[in-house]
Motif scaffolding. Sequence first.
Motif, PDB file in Angstrom:
ATOM      1  N   ILE A 177       0.687  -1.210  -0.078  1.00  7.67           N
ATOM      2  CA  ILE A 177      -0.157  -0.083  -0.171  1.00  7.67           C
ATOM      3  C   ILE A 177       0.922   1.326   0.041  1.00  7.67           C
ATOM      4  O   ILE A 177       1.743   1.342   0.820  1.00  7.67           O
ATOM      5  CB  ILE A 177      -0.861   0.025   1.190  1.00  7.67           C
ATOM      6  N   ASN A 178       0.536   2.158  -0.758  1.00  6.63           N
ATOM      7  CA  ASN A 178       1.342   3.452  -1.164  1.00  6.63           C
ATOM      8  C   ASN A 178       2.435   3.316  -1.993  1.00  6.63           C
ATOM      9  O   ASN A 178       3.124   4.447  -2.222  1.00  6.63           O
ATOM     10  CB  ASN A 178       1.811   4.231   0.329  1.00  6.63           C
ATOM     11  N   ARG A 180       4.197   3.208  -5.411  1.00  2.71           N
ATOM     12  CA  ARG A 180       3.910   3.889  -6.877  1.00  2.71           C
ATOM     13  C   ARG A 180       4.611   3.438  -8.028  1.00  2.71           C
ATOM     14  O   ARG A 180       5.437   3.050  -7.867  1.00  2.71           O
ATOM     15  CB  ARG A 180       4.180   5.551  -6.705  1.00  2.71           C
ATOM     16  N   ARG A 197      -0.540   5.483  -7.286  1.00  2.18           N
ATOM     17  CA  ARG A 197      -0.284   5.047  -6.309  1.00  2.18           C
ATOM     18  C   ARG A 197      -1.210   4.064  -6.015  1.00  2.18           C
ATOM     19  O   ARG A 197      -2.374   4.009  -6.193  1.00  2.18           O
ATOM     20  CB  ARG A 197      -0.585   6.248  -5.188  1.00  2.18           C
ATOM     21  N   TYR A 198      -0.707   2.804  -5.310  1.00  3.43           N
ATOM     22  CA  TYR A 198      -1.573   1.561  -5.059  1.00  3.43           C
ATOM     23  C   TYR A 198      -2.167   1.665  -3.432  1.00  3.43           C
ATOM     24  O   TYR A 198      -1.294   2.070  -2.693  1.00  3.43           O
ATOM     25  CB  TYR A 198      -0.574   0.409  -4.921  1.00  3.43           C
ATOM     26  N   LEU A 199      -3.385   1.621  -3.498  1.00  2.00           N
ATOM     27  CA  LEU A 199      -4.119   2.086  -2.271  1.00  2.00           C
ATOM     28  C   LEU A 199      -4.834   0.859  -1.420  1.00  2.00           C
ATOM     29  O   LEU A 199      -5.536   0.709  -0.554  1.00  2.00           O
ATOM     30  CB  LEU A 199      -5.278   3.010  -2.304  1.00  2.00           C
ATOM     31  N   LYS A 215      -7.641  -0.831  -5.804  1.00  2.00           N
ATOM     32  CA  LYS A 215      -7.928   0.780  -5.567  1.00  2.00           C
ATOM     33  C   LYS A 215      -6.905   1.654  -5.844  1.00  2.00           C
ATOM     34  O   LYS A 215      -5.689   1.333  -5.345  1.00  2.00           O
ATOM     35  CB  LYS A 215      -8.395   1.177  -4.176  1.00  2.00           C
ATOM     36  N   ARG A 217      -4.607   5.565  -7.013  1.00  2.00           N
ATOM     37  CA  ARG A 217      -5.208   6.888  -7.333  1.00  2.00           C
ATOM     38  C   ARG A 217      -4.010   7.590  -8.134  1.00  2.00           C
ATOM     39  O   ARG A 217      -2.843   7.804  -7.682  1.00  2.00           O
ATOM     40  CB  ARG A 217      -4.782   7.548  -5.999  1.00  2.00           C
ATOM     41  N   GLU A 230      -3.618  14.466  -5.889  1.00  2.00           N
ATOM     42  CA  GLU A 230      -4.224  13.092  -5.758  1.00  2.00           C
ATOM     43  C   GLU A 230      -5.697  13.178  -5.363  1.00  2.00           C
ATOM     44  O   GLU A 230      -6.119  12.792  -4.316  1.00  2.00           O
ATOM     45  CB  GLU A 230      -3.383  12.393  -4.913  1.00  2.00           C
ATOM     46  N   THR A 233      -9.770   8.931  -7.932  1.00  2.00           N
ATOM     47  CA  THR A 233      -9.642   7.470  -7.394  1.00  2.00           C
ATOM     48  C   THR A 233     -10.123   6.708  -8.267  1.00  2.00           C
ATOM     49  O   THR A 233     -11.280   6.761  -8.914  1.00  2.00           O
ATOM     50  CB  THR A 233     -10.313   7.550  -6.072  1.00  2.00           C
TER      51      THR A 233
END
Length: 277
Positions: A177-178, A180, A197-199, A215, A217, A230, A233
């Motif tokens: 997570i987070n 890029r 960015r991977y959420l 998800k 962004r 950012e 989404t």
Amino acid sequence: MKGIKLSFLPLLAFLPFGDVYTPAYLANDWQVVNSSCTIRNSAFKEGEKVGFTVYYSVGNLVNASAGTGAFSTTLEQLNGRSVYHVTAEGRTLPSYEWAYKARDVYETYMDTETLQPLKFIRNVNEGGYKKYQNVSFNKGANTAITNEGVFKIPACVQDVVSSVFYARNVDFNRLKINDRIAFSMFLDNEVYQMSIRYLGKETISTKYGRFKAIKIRPVTIKGNIFAGDEKMTVWVTDDANKMPVRVESPIVVGKVRIDMTSFQGLRNPMTALIKKF
């Protein structure tokens, strides 16, 4: 509603920011991509068609249907090379044309082996603003030839449509997570260093059905519609297709939501669909 882009193409608008990096798992693969400009395609094939509906919200007007969009993919030949010809179209619904009329067509021709774009066409008519651009990518010389001249480009540059299909082939299961993903995009005679960015993962419900989703962004181009940074989404199916099923973004006045409403000709089973409504 004057000045609001109602096509589904805001999905394609990204811009750079300073702290982009390549996730650790891609460190070795990134060198290969930089030298050969190749990413393996496992997400789509010729014959794929995906439809979208654009919803607009402001004040008491909530999720009003305002436009439609579609992707379609065919297999063709371009200068003796096999290419995926992807056409992305967006338009306002007739009931909204009194306020703002949009007819957008974006096309890319991607080498089937590398997913590198060889040709890009942009033909837009938005509220009286018209723009036509025809770009040929010379990968040997690292140049882009447009209506306005010849421009130097990085070896592995993408266009706004091919970048979406490039991103669909990223293995998000290997990201934290987070993390890029970074790559370059050529648009309006300029090169942008982009990232996504991977959420993480979540379940979302649309009018089509309930999906397991990834998800992400991107960073949008700051202008007279989108706020930049950012704010946008995107949710893509958590399966091998990684097909966009929802995009949400605030705009100068209100908010835009774009939902997938139809699909056919997918390369892989739609295992992310939990329930169809």
